[in-house]
Design an enzyme around this catalytic site. Structure first.
Site, PDB file in Angstrom:
ATOM      1  CD  GLU A 256      -2.925  -1.017   0.366  1.00 19.34           C
ATOM      2  OE1 GLU A 256      -3.310   0.097   0.186  1.00 19.34           O
ATOM      3  OE2 GLU A 256      -3.489  -2.140   0.113  1.00 19.34           O
ATOM      4  CB  CYS A 295      -2.419   6.368   2.034  1.00 19.54           C
ATOM      5  SG  CYS A 295      -3.619   5.715   3.020  1.00 19.54           S
TER       6      CYS A 295
HETATM    7  P1  NAP Z   1       8.253   4.687   4.730  1.00 14.20           P
HETATM    8  O1  NAP Z   1       9.434   5.537   5.221  1.00 14.20           O
HETATM    9  O2  NAP Z   1       8.168   4.032   3.594  1.00 14.20           O
HETATM   10  O3  NAP Z   1       8.195   3.726   6.071  1.00 14.20           O
HETATM   11  C1  NAP Z   1       6.959   2.717   6.120  1.00 14.20           C
HETATM   12  C2  NAP Z   1       7.539   1.560   7.098  1.00 14.20           C
HETATM   13  O4  NAP Z   1       8.684   0.786   6.393  1.00 14.20           O
HETATM   14  C3  NAP Z   1       8.235   2.028   8.522  1.00 14.20           C
HETATM   15  O5  NAP Z   1       7.491   1.046   9.335  1.00 14.20           O
HETATM   16  C4  NAP Z   1       9.595   1.880   8.240  1.00 14.20           C
HETATM   17  O6  NAP Z   1      10.419   1.620   9.397  1.00 14.20           O
HETATM   18  C5  NAP Z   1       9.693   0.911   7.488  1.00 14.20           C
HETATM   19  N1  NAP Z   1      10.699   0.254   6.735  1.00 14.20           N
HETATM   20  C6  NAP Z   1      11.650   1.345   6.169  1.00 14.20           C
HETATM   21  N2  NAP Z   1      12.727   0.629   5.450  1.00 14.20           N
HETATM   22  C7  NAP Z   1      12.690  -0.590   5.578  1.00 14.20           C
HETATM   23  C8  NAP Z   1      13.027  -1.785   4.978  1.00 14.20           C
HETATM   24  N3  NAP Z   1      14.402  -1.985   4.670  1.00 14.20           N
HETATM   25  N4  NAP Z   1      12.660  -3.308   5.441  1.00 14.20           N
HETATM   26  C9  NAP Z   1      11.320  -3.277   6.102  1.00 14.20           C
HETATM   27  N5  NAP Z   1      10.758  -1.968   6.461  1.00 14.20           N
HETATM   28  C10 NAP Z   1      11.204  -0.834   6.320  1.00 14.20           C
HETATM   29  O7  NAP Z   1       7.019   5.349   4.759  1.00 14.20           O
HETATM   30  P2  NAP Z   1       6.441   6.608   5.774  1.00 14.20           P
HETATM   31  O8  NAP Z   1       7.280   7.944   5.760  1.00 14.20           O
HETATM   32  O9  NAP Z   1       6.031   5.756   7.264  1.00 14.20           O
HETATM   33  O10 NAP Z   1       4.878   6.668   5.360  1.00 14.20           O
HETATM   34  C11 NAP Z   1       4.687   7.828   4.488  1.00 14.20           C
HETATM   35  C12 NAP Z   1       4.185   6.974   3.012  1.00 14.20           C
HETATM   36  O11 NAP Z   1       3.278   5.818   3.184  1.00 14.20           O
HETATM   37  C13 NAP Z   1       3.505   8.059   2.204  1.00 14.20           C
HETATM   38  O12 NAP Z   1       4.085   7.800   0.865  1.00 14.20           O
HETATM   39  C14 NAP Z   1       2.119   7.364   2.218  1.00 14.20           C
HETATM   40  O13 NAP Z   1       1.508   7.650   0.944  1.00 14.20           O
HETATM   41  C15 NAP Z   1       2.365   6.001   2.390  1.00 14.20           C
HETATM   42  N6  NAP Z   1       1.173   5.412   2.894  1.00 14.20           N
HETATM   43  C16 NAP Z   1       0.146   4.758   2.305  1.00 14.20           C
HETATM   44  C17 NAP Z   1      -0.892   4.122   2.788  1.00 14.20           C
HETATM   45  C18 NAP Z   1      -1.639   3.031   1.826  1.00 14.20           C
HETATM   46  O14 NAP Z   1      -2.575   2.646   2.633  1.00 14.20           O
HETATM   47  N7  NAP Z   1      -1.575   3.174   0.508  1.00 14.20           N
HETATM   48  C19 NAP Z   1      -1.274   4.446   4.051  1.00 14.20           C
HETATM   49  C20 NAP Z   1      -0.284   5.568   4.771  1.00 14.20           C
HETATM   50  C21 NAP Z   1       0.709   5.669   4.342  1.00 14.20           C
HETATM   51  P3  NAP Z   1      11.053   2.855  10.390  1.00 14.20           P
HETATM   52  O15 NAP Z   1      10.018   3.668  10.589  1.00 14.20           O
HETATM   53  O16 NAP Z   1      11.731   2.142  11.548  1.00 14.20           O
HETATM   54  O17 NAP Z   1      12.128   3.560   9.345  1.00 14.20           O
END
Ligand code: NAP
Length: 501
Positions: A256, A295
């Site tokens: 997502e 999102c």
């Molecule tokens: P993110 O930086 O991609 O992080 C998301 C999750 O992934 C966090 O728990 C992060 O952990 C983890 N993560 C990072 N690197 C990883 C790796 N190599 N292996 C496994 N896990 C890893 O995103 P965010 O900044 O939290 O969220 C914002 C984004 O999410 C926006 O682009 C938004 O559109 C999207 N979003 C989408 C939805 C949907 O349902 N489509 C819903 C909400 C948000 P850490 O925090 O420990 O780094």
């Protein structure tokens, strides 16, 4: 300062090494630390597979549903504390925090009811049996059984309660143990949820684990029976998807990710009509609720060329009434962004969109905290169809013909919304934009208490093609399929019918 621990292998464990500090984004006050360094992730996954999985599979759907109801009740009893943590650690207003926490409780309740309706079964019978040859004895039947691995859930920072629950409810009901990993920066809510649920021993041992801190080698430890549901940025999703073991063992994965959700005002809508007012209200709510860090938030506001100046003026008027500040103050309508890096990404993102600011400013606030005003962009460049600015930012886009083509340039999204009463226009646009989305929201002023396009309901699918990750979650009982293996039974009809009951 609180040190957040992880709940792995049925116990609370603390990571070593230098921890990450979790802040109050309104004041920059340090609130807690978290580290996952040195934790035994392999052992935690094995514990879930060997203890939690069999224990859940031994329960019927109704029994699993009853556990979900107990989880919802436990969160309801803890609601005030969870809201406080959402305000302090997430920069949420009280109303934003309710959106997260109540969404979590509502989703658990919805899936507990689905479990209740599925009753005493432990697996699903999929469709009718099929006669396969001349003889009625040669028979086929599809069934869906829980997978024998772990459901690993990696969540984004913006919904620490709902993100946890919307994934966990479905996996647990399907019969899979869950290891949930909240985003580190806002993990205090998910951590408290785990404390409450573990303390009450609602679920069998090994059925629910929580990893607080970086994911480390987590993804690389997953195998053929495990599933990975990821919510976050498209970049991280792409990195995880290309992990060697994910490809080699076909680890089932749901992503997502980003979305350039559009709201489209029909050419039939008159200024000041109820439909027009609803459209304005939904746009402003989506821009400001959770400071636009949803999102599903509206990013592209498509209006007929003839209505552009009227919509612009009205949005500016509404946005200028939004009080931005510390969400601990009750009259504040919009809090800060979640982290310093989210704020700098949002500022860079606005610059990347190009065009002019019709409302708002990128200037730093004169006090601490990761604040920005709402920002309405006009005449943006092509980047408006390519780049998601994850903050209180939307762009105005006039159209004169074929607005559906403009919507589709977002290259796949979670939801777009349409505000019109012209049935012919609605039918045309829905058919044109539907293939590009997981959900299409049809705004109508007569729908009472409509939550707007930004709210994800557990009964409907959430996800979307292309940029949105190509995934699908929720959707009532449909969501169970991700955590189950569909298998075709082929053989003697009486034998198969006895097996499937
Ligand atoms: P993110 O930086 O991609 O992080 C998301 C999750 O992934 C966090 O728990 C992060 O952990 C983890 N993560 C990072 N690197 C990883 C790796 N190599 N292996 C496994 N896990 C890893 O995103 P965010 O900044 O939290 O969220 C914002 C984004 O999410 C926006 O682009 C938004 O559109 C999207 N979003 C989408 C939805 C949907 O349902 N489509 C819903 C909400 C948000 P850490 O925090 O420990 O780094």
């Amino acid at each position: 300062m609180v040190q957040l621990r992880s709940y792995l292998g049925g116990q609370w464990v603390a990571g070593s090494g230098s921890p990450q500090t979790l802040l109050n984004p309104a004041t920059e006050e340090p609130l807690a630390t978290a580290s996952s360094d040195g934790l035994d992730l392999r052992g935690a996954l094995e514990h879930a597979r060997t203890k939690g999985g069999p224990a859940l599979r031994a329960l019927t759907f109704a029994e699993r549903g009853a556990r979900l109801k107990a989880m919802a009740d436990a969160l309801q009893a803890e609601r005030d504390r969870l809201l406080e943590l959402g305000i302090a650690n997430g920069g949420n207003t009280r109303s934003d925090a309710k959106f997260d926490v109540d969404g979590a409780i509502g989703t658990l309740l919805e899936y507990s009811q689905i479990g209740n309706a599925l009753g005493s079964k432990k697996f699903l019978v999929d469709g009718e049996g099929i006669q396969l040859g001349r003889s009625a004895r040669f028979h086929g039947q599809h069934i869906a059984v829980p997978r024998h691995g772990v459901a690993v859930h990696v969540n984004a920072f913006n919904f620490p309660a709902w993100g946890f629950a919307e994934k966990a409810a479905v996996a647990l009901l399907a019969g899979m143990p869950v290891l949930s990993k909240p985003a580190t920066s806002s993990a205090m809510v998910a951590h408290r949820i785990m404390e409450v649920l573990a303390g009450k021993k609602i679920l069998p041992e090994g059925a629910l684990s929580l990893l607080v801190g970086g994911a480390g080698e987590l993804v690389s430890l997953l195998g053929a029976q495990d599933v990975l549901a990821f919510t976050g940025s498209g970049d991280t999703g792409a990195r995880i998807r290309s992990a060697r073991n994910v490809i080699e063992y076909s680890v089932r994965m749901n992503v997502e990710a980003d979305s350039l959700n559009a709201a489209l005002l029909g050419p039939d809508v008159e200024p000041r009509s109820d439909m027009y007012e609803l459209f304005l209200k939904d746009v402003v709510r989506d821009m400001t609720q959770k400071a636009g860090q949803k999102c599903t938030a509206i990013r592209r506001v498509l209006v007929p060329q003839t209505l552009l100046s009227s919509v612009k003026e009205d949005l500016i008027e509404l946005l200028s009434t939004v009080k931005v500040g510390d969400p601990a103050d009750e009259d504040v309508r919009m809090g800060p962004l979640a982290t310093a890096s989210q704020l700098s990404d949002a500022r860079e993102g606005v610059a990347r969109l190009g065009g002019k600011l019709a409302f708002g400013s990128l200037s730093p606030f004169p006090h601490k905290g990761f604040f920005t005003t709402p920002v309405l962009v006009e005449s943006p460049g092509e980047a408006v169809h390519e780049h998601e600015v994850f903050g209180p930012v939307a762009s105005l886009l006039p159209y004169s013909e074929n607005p559906a083509q403009l919507v589709a340039r977002g290259n796949g999204g979670l939801v777009s919304s349409l505000y019109s009463e012209d049935q012919g226009f609605i039918e045309q646009v829905v058919m044109d934009i539907a293939p590009h989305h997981g959900r299409v929201f049809l705004g109508h002023p007569k729908v009472e208490l409509s939550p707007g396009p930004g709210t994800v309901l557990p009964q409907l699918v959430h996800g979307g093609p292309g940029r949105a990750g190509g995934g699908e979650e929720l959707g009532g009982a449909r969501g169970l399929a991700f955590y189950m293996q569909r298998v075709a039974l082929e053989g003697s009809r009486p034998v198969i019918q006895k097996l499937t009951g």
